[in-house]
Motif scaffolding. Structure first.
Motif, PDB file in Angstrom:
ATOM      1  N   PHE A  85       0.835  -1.193   0.000  1.00 11.52           N
ATOM      2  CA  PHE A  85       0.000   0.000   0.000  1.00 11.52           C
ATOM      3  C   PHE A  85       0.874   1.249   0.000  1.00 11.52           C
ATOM      4  CE2 PHE A  85      -2.527   3.407   1.690  1.00 11.52           C
ATOM      5  CZ  PHE A  85      -3.811   3.175   1.213  1.00 11.52           C
ATOM      6  N   GLU A  86       1.932   1.243   0.774  1.00 11.84           N
ATOM      7  CA  GLU A  86       2.847   2.380   0.822  1.00 11.84           C
ATOM      8  C   GLU A  86       3.485   2.628  -0.536  1.00 11.84           C
ATOM      9  OE1 GLU A  86       6.884   3.862   3.193  1.00 11.84           O
ATOM     10  OE2 GLU A  86       5.961   1.922   3.643  1.00 11.84           O
ATOM     11  N   GLN A  87       3.931   1.559  -1.193  1.00 10.89           N
ATOM     12  CA  GLN A  87       4.545   1.711  -2.504  1.00 10.89           C
ATOM     13  C   GLN A  87       3.529   2.205  -3.533  1.00 10.89           C
ATOM     14  OE1 GLN A  87       6.244  -2.117  -3.318  1.00 10.89           O
ATOM     15  NE2 GLN A  87       7.972  -1.829  -1.934  1.00 10.89           N
TER      16      GLN A  87
ATOM     17  N   TYR B  38       1.387   6.613  -6.864  1.00 12.89           N
ATOM     18  CA  TYR B  38       0.239   7.471  -7.162  1.00 12.89           C
ATOM     19  C   TYR B  38       0.585   8.944  -6.966  1.00 12.89           C
ATOM     20  CZ  TYR B  38      -3.590  10.319  -5.386  1.00 12.89           C
ATOM     21  OH  TYR B  38      -4.422  11.361  -5.106  1.00 12.89           O
ATOM     22  N   THR B  39       1.305   9.246  -5.889  1.00 16.12           N
ATOM     23  CA  THR B  39       1.663  10.634  -5.602  1.00 16.12           C
ATOM     24  C   THR B  39       2.557  11.206  -6.686  1.00 16.12           C
ATOM     25  OG1 THR B  39       1.509  10.219  -3.226  1.00 16.12           O
ATOM     26  CG2 THR B  39       2.750  12.160  -3.918  1.00 16.12           C
ATOM     27  N   VAL B  40       3.536  10.424  -7.124  1.00 21.30           N
ATOM     28  CA  VAL B  40       4.428  10.899  -8.183  1.00 21.30           C
ATOM     29  C   VAL B  40       3.654  11.117  -9.480  1.00 21.30           C
ATOM     30  CG1 VAL B  40       6.446  10.324  -9.586  1.00 21.30           C
ATOM     31  CG2 VAL B  40       6.440   9.820  -7.128  1.00 21.30           C
ATOM     32  N   LEU B  41       2.715  10.242  -9.774  1.00 23.88           N
ATOM     33  CA  LEU B  41       1.937  10.369 -11.000  1.00 23.88           C
ATOM     34  C   LEU B  41       1.052  11.615 -10.971  1.00 23.88           C
ATOM     35  CD1 LEU B  41       0.807   6.686 -11.697  1.00 23.88           C
ATOM     36  CD2 LEU B  41       2.509   8.020 -12.959  1.00 23.88           C
ATOM     37  N   ILE B  42       0.327  11.812  -9.866  1.00 17.18           N
ATOM     38  CA  ILE B  42      -0.681  12.872  -9.827  1.00 17.18           C
ATOM     39  C   ILE B  42      -0.065  14.242  -9.578  1.00 17.18           C
ATOM     40  CG2 ILE B  42      -1.229  12.862  -7.358  1.00 17.18           C
ATOM     41  CD1 ILE B  42      -3.762  12.959 -10.244  1.00 17.18           C
TER      42      ILE B  42
ATOM     43  N   ASN C 163      13.065  15.903  -5.755  1.00 15.88           N
ATOM     44  CA  ASN C 163      12.293  15.425  -4.613  1.00 15.88           C
ATOM     45  C   ASN C 163      11.571  14.114  -4.940  1.00 15.88           C
ATOM     46  OD1 ASN C 163      11.203  15.873  -1.877  1.00 15.88           O
ATOM     47  ND2 ASN C 163       9.261  16.058  -2.951  1.00 15.88           N
ATOM     48  N   HIS C 164      10.942  14.047  -6.094  1.00 16.14           N
ATOM     49  CA  HIS C 164      10.225  12.830  -6.473  1.00 16.14           C
ATOM     50  C   HIS C 164      11.199  11.679  -6.740  1.00 16.14           C
ATOM     51  CE1 HIS C 164       6.246  14.492  -6.463  1.00 16.14           C
ATOM     52  NE2 HIS C 164       6.580  15.456  -7.294  1.00 16.14           N
ATOM     53  N   ALA C 165      12.335  11.985  -7.330  1.00 17.95           N
ATOM     54  CA  ALA C 165      13.321  10.934  -7.585  1.00 17.95           C
ATOM     55  C   ALA C 165      13.848  10.347  -6.277  1.00 17.95           C
ATOM     56  CB  ALA C 165      14.463  11.496  -8.428  1.00 17.95           C
ATOM     57  N   LEU C 166      14.118  11.197  -5.297  1.00 20.75           N
ATOM     58  CA  LEU C 166      14.595  10.700  -4.001  1.00 20.75           C
ATOM     59  C   LEU C 166      13.517   9.919  -3.269  1.00 20.75           C
ATOM     60  CD1 LEU C 166      16.711  13.736  -2.740  1.00 20.75           C
ATOM     61  CD2 LEU C 166      17.551  11.461  -3.344  1.00 20.75           C
ATOM     62  N   ASN C 167      12.267  10.358  -3.368  1.00 19.96           N
ATOM     63  CA  ASN C 167      11.182   9.613  -2.733  1.00 19.96           C
ATOM     64  C   ASN C 167      11.029   8.221  -3.337  1.00 19.96           C
ATOM     65  OD1 ASN C 167      10.586  11.651  -0.955  1.00 19.96           O
ATOM     66  ND2 ASN C 167       8.875  12.458  -2.126  1.00 19.96           N
ATOM     67  N   LEU C 168      11.145   8.127  -4.671  1.00 20.10           N
ATOM     68  CA  LEU C 168      11.080   6.818  -5.318  1.00 20.10           C
ATOM     69  C   LEU C 168      12.280   5.958  -4.935  1.00 20.10           C
ATOM     70  CD1 LEU C 168       9.804   7.790  -8.884  1.00 20.10           C
ATOM     71  CD2 LEU C 168       8.511   6.679  -7.047  1.00 20.10           C
TER      72      LEU C 168
ATOM     73  N   VAL D 273      12.268   2.202  -2.868  1.00 21.85           N
ATOM     74  CA  VAL D 273      12.956   0.975  -3.282  1.00 21.85           C
ATOM     75  C   VAL D 273      13.959   0.521  -2.234  1.00 21.85           C
ATOM     76  CG1 VAL D 273      14.438  -0.043  -5.055  1.00 21.85           C
ATOM     77  CG2 VAL D 273      12.604   1.547  -5.707  1.00 21.85           C
ATOM     78  N   ASN D 274      14.593   1.466  -1.557  1.00 18.35           N
ATOM     79  CA  ASN D 274      15.635   1.142  -0.580  1.00 18.35           C
ATOM     80  C   ASN D 274      15.168   1.470   0.835  1.00 18.35           C
ATOM     81  OD1 ASN D 274      18.203   0.690  -2.477  1.00 18.35           O
ATOM     82  ND2 ASN D 274      17.070   2.449  -3.256  1.00 18.35           N
ATOM     83  N   ILE D 275      13.950   1.066   1.171  1.00 15.80           N
ATOM     84  CA  ILE D 275      13.368   1.432   2.457  1.00 15.80           C
ATOM     85  C   ILE D 275      14.129   0.825   3.621  1.00 15.80           C
ATOM     86  CG2 ILE D 275      11.757  -0.495   2.476  1.00 15.80           C
ATOM     87  CD1 ILE D 275      11.069   3.105   3.678  1.00 15.80           C
ATOM     88  N   LYS D 276      14.779  -0.327   3.408  1.00 17.87           N
ATOM     89  CA  LYS D 276      15.480  -1.001   4.501  1.00 17.87           C
ATOM     90  C   LYS D 276      16.905  -0.501   4.682  1.00 17.87           C
ATOM     91  CE  LYS D 276      12.799  -5.276   4.135  1.00 17.87           C
ATOM     92  NZ  LYS D 276      12.850  -6.753   3.944  1.00 17.87           N
ATOM     93  N   ASN D 277      17.398   0.271   3.743  1.00 21.91           N
ATOM     94  CA  ASN D 277      18.766   0.771   3.836  1.00 21.91           C
ATOM     95  C   ASN D 277      18.809   2.061   4.650  1.00 21.91           C
ATOM     96  OD1 ASN D 277      19.546  -1.340   2.178  1.00 21.91           O
ATOM     97  ND2 ASN D 277      19.385  -0.098   0.308  1.00 21.91           N
ATOM     98  N   LYS D 278      19.910   2.245   5.341  1.00 24.51           N
ATOM     99  CA  LYS D 278      20.075   3.439   6.161  1.00 24.51           C
ATOM    100  C   LYS D 278      20.347   4.655   5.271  1.00 24.51           C
ATOM    101  CE  LYS D 278      22.760   5.341  10.002  1.00 24.51           C
ATOM    102  NZ  LYS D 278      23.886   5.100  10.954  1.00 24.51           N
TER     103      LYS D 278
END
Length: 377
Positions: free
Chosen positions: A184-186, A191-195, A254-259, A263-268
């Motif tokens: 759901f988070e992904q 969706y946010t990047v698209l809209i 900003n959108h590139a870093l959020n994406l 993808v790397n949510i588990k990395n520090k």
């Protein structure tokens, strides 16, 4: 917003302590806020104050100024505070409301940009056929629909943002989204990047492409047009291209870093990535501060209105001074006034008089029918 548009606190909570950001970020954000607040407020005032500025395009421009102003009000102060305060101290209600309005205003800004590009396409490529639906009341309805759609599309923020305790130099409380599942988070991130970026960018790029093609064809096929029309067409073309390029460059990091973070949510988060996020947020906020200059102050009619406002204030000050310095004549029983009985203001495109003229209007002395981005109905 954490996990969506502006991931300030979650990124800060997972990064190392960087004192320099706490000193540099708030003043820089303060400059953005001041410039954007003044610029967008002037746009709103000019369109509302001067009757001849109330046309279809300027209604969209005013709505863009409202969205940019609201975006700055709800984003900048709380983002700056997140670099100084160790935790979210504003409570759960403000947590949900502030981040909800961040998403709402960001979406309203992007949707307004897309509608503006479509309006410009209709006005330039189909000037006759669009007269039936390019009306002020329709522009007002579209602006209202933009806000309604933005409020509805941002509802997940209200539902899932919570106060979350995080161990970071002790237990700290952050305002963050608690999504039902990683998928759901992904999905909401995509969706946010698209809209708020990809779809408005595609619409703006396509519409601007048609606009530039039409302007170029006009320039090549017209042999009777004066030389200044060529310069006017070139200036408009560069302004249209600049709008799209500015929007692309300011929001892309900003959108590139959020994406990347999705993808790397588990990395520090490293120190370098954290600094890049700070710069990306700065650019996205700066876009709302620059928009008034790109969309409005480049236009001659807005400059004339601002010039007229300055002249009126100057004339008012002179009239007050003349009233104070007037002296009564006791010998003849009359009063001698040292101020002139009529104050006139003359400009390159407007003519006003203290003894006459229409209040709140700008008279175009030499309208340019080819300046389609500035001369409306």
């Amino acid at each position: 917003m954490n996990g969506t548009l502006n991931e300030t606190t979650s990124w800060a909570g997972r990064s190392v302590h960087l004192p320099i950001v706490a000193y540099l970020a708030p003043p820089l954000y303060g400059i953005i806020f001041l410039v954007g607040f003044v610029g967008n407020s002037l746009v709103i005032y000019v369109v509302a104050r001067f009757a001849e500025m109330r046309n279809v395009t300027n209604y969209f421009i005013m709505n863009l100024a409202v969205t940019d102003l609201a975006f700055l009000v709800f984003c900048v102060p709380f983002t700056a505070a997140s670099y100084i305060l160790p935790s979210w101290v504003f409570g759960l209600s403000m947590c949900k409301f502030v981040h909800y309005m961040m998403q709402v205003t960001a979406q309203a800004t992007c949707l307004t940009l897309a509608i503006m590009s479509i309006d410009r396409y209709c006005a330039i490529v189909h000037p006759i056929g669009s007269l039936g639906f390019r009306k002020r009341r329709i522009a007002i309805v579209l602006n209202i629909c933009t806000w309604i759609a933005s409020f509805l599309l941002a509802l997940p923020v209200v539902l899932y943002y919570e106060l979350v305790p995080i161990p970071w130099f002790g237990i700290r409380t952050f305002c963050r989204p608690v999504w039902p599942s990683p998928s759901f988070e992904q999905g909401y991130m995509i969706y946010t990047v698209l809209i708020t970026y990809f779809i408005p960018l595609v619409v703006c790029a396509v519409m601007c492409g048609f606009i530039l093609k039409r302007l170029w064809n006009r320039f090549k096929t017209s042999e009777t047009r004066p030389r200044n029309h060529a310069l006017q067409t070139r200036r408009i073309s560069f302004m249209v291209i600049g709008v799209v390029v500015l929007f692309t460059l300011c929001w892309l990091p900003n959108h590139a870093l959020n994406l990347w973070r999705m993808v790397n949510i588990k990395n520090k988060v490293t120190t370098t990535v954290y600094y890049l996020k700070v710069i990306a947020l700065f650019l996205s906020y700066a876009n709302s501060a620059i928009n008034p200059f790109v969309y409005t102050f480049v236009g001659e009619n807005f400059r004339n209105c601002l010039r007229q406002m300055c002249h009126r204030r100057k004339d008012s000050a002179l009239a007050q001074k003349a009233k104070v310095t007037s002296k009564p004549s006791y010998n003849t029983g009359t009063t001698t006034v040292t101020a002139p009985t009529k104050i006139s203001v003359r400009g390159p495109s407007s003519a006003l008089s203290a003894g006459g003229g229409t209040r709140g209007s700008v008279k175009q002395m030499s309208p340019n029918k080819w300046d389609v981005l500035e001369v409306e109905e």
